[in-house]
Design an enzyme around this catalytic site. Structure first.
Site, PDB file in Angstrom:
ATOM      1  N   GLU A   8       0.672  -6.953   3.514  1.00 15.63           N
ATOM      2  CA  GLU A   8       1.178  -6.621   2.186  1.00 15.63           C
ATOM      3  C   GLU A   8       1.999  -5.333   2.265  1.00 15.63           C
ATOM      4  OE1 GLU A   8      -1.903  -6.903  -1.038  1.00 15.63           O
ATOM      5  OE2 GLU A   8      -3.217  -7.252   0.669  1.00 15.63           O
TER       6      GLU A   8
ATOM      7  N   HIS B 283      -7.033  -1.690   4.274  1.00 17.26           N
ATOM      8  CA  HIS B 283      -5.924  -1.233   3.446  1.00 17.26           C
ATOM      9  C   HIS B 283      -5.590   0.231   3.723  1.00 17.26           C
ATOM     10  CE1 HIS B 283      -5.406  -4.191  -0.138  1.00 17.26           C
ATOM     11  NE2 HIS B 283      -5.715  -4.844   0.965  1.00 17.26           N
TER      12      HIS B 283
END
Length: 320
Positions: A107, A38
């Protein structure tokens, strides 16, 4: 026997702590280690998000036995797919062939930092092109590629492990399960859905590994565990279609402001009862997953969890 994994959750621990957790997890007897990739944590209270690939390199050097897996890397915006192939091969060398490249369509939370987040149809097109680039480069081919979204005039990866790095692709429905079967060596999913396994098998993936992941929160006080999962994992039940498009921690906080503690605790086993945690894990085994990684929610509780897992949880999971 199912292959039992441990999650190095970059969103809840710093880089040095993650390497220490990996060493402890190997000593505890876990079979594989998966690492999230991430740019942001989902919620500010999680508090971390180091660069996963730097940590993976350190983990590859600091451990010698467990398989390693990125869970998962998006190769369509933040990283160019040709660069993904290069760094995956490097981790493959550092780990002496223990690394599998886990890939997914990504994402907004992480990918928008380099520009706009594409529409879902465009993302799927980009993802398939990325797979068409990464696979031959991992295999040692010199690649020239021209697509609708990516151009690779000339690329070759010089440092590769003896066996090409295998790929695993995240699946949430028939289209992604078919991509996983066509391009990858394994499937990844975060929900214990047997129909995903069936789709993957029907598309040609029968006999290959299926990686799953289950979040739990072990601790001596169930009430405290419930508070931790509500504080840090209340986004967990919103579903992929929502999570893929929210742009940052503030958006996740706003989207989950009305999620109750009991709502989160229904989906994540909390407290000291080993039977409840075994049952949560078993859902993936029953659905046909061959590899299942545990997420212990709460960064500060990892050493305690790993000691408990070695003594109580892992022996029980070995019986499944």
């Amino acid at each position: 026997m199912v292959n039992v994994g441990y999650t190095l959750m970059c969103e809840q621990a710093g880089p040095k702590e993650l390497v220490d957790h990996a060493i402890r997890a190997e000593a505890a007897g876990f079979d594989h280690l998966v690492m999230s990739d991430h740019y942001y944590p989902w919620l500010e209270s999680q508090g971390h998000s180091p660069y996963a690939w730097s940590v993976l390199g350190a983990v590859a050097h600091a451990t010698s036995r467990p398989e390693l897996l990125s869970f998962v890397t998006c190769p369509i915006r933040r990283y160019h797919p040709a660069v993904v192939a290069q760094k995956a091969s490097t981790i493959g060398v550092l780990s002496d062939g223990r690394f599998t490249l886990g890939l997914g369509a990504g994402e907004n939370l992480n990918e928008h930092v380099v520009g706009g987040w594409p529409h879902v149809q465009q993302r799927h097109e980009m993802f398939e092109e990325a797979l068409q680039i990464i696979r031959p480069l991992l295999n040692g081919e010199t690649l020239t590629f021209s697509g609708n979204h990516f151009d690779v005039p000339d690329a070759y990866v010089w440092d590769r492990p003896e066996r090409p790095v295998p790929m695993a692709v995240a699946a949430s429905g028939r289209q992604s399960a078919t991509l996983a079967a066509e391009y990858a060596d394994a499937m990844i999913a975060t929900d214990p859905l047997s129909h995903l396994v069936d789709m993957y098998d029907e598309a040609g993936g029968a006999g290959r590994p299926r990686y799953g992941q289950v979040a739990i929160c072990y601790g001596p006080d169930e009430a405290e565990c419930r508070k931790i999962v509500h504080d840090q994992f209340r986004w967990f039940g919103m579903g992929w279609k929502v999570n893929a498009d929210l742009p940052g921690p503030d958006a996740f906080a706003a989207a989950t402001q009305f999620v109750r503690e009991e709502d989160v605790a229904e989906g994540i086993s909390c407290g000291p009862d080993v039977d409840r945690h075994v049952e949560a894990f078993k859902k993936f085994v029953d659905a046909g997953f061959t590899h299942v990684a545990l997420v212990q929610v709460g960064g500060e509780s990892q050493p305690m969890f790993l000691d408990w897992a070695q003594e109580e949880l892992l022996p029980r999971l070995r019986e499944l």
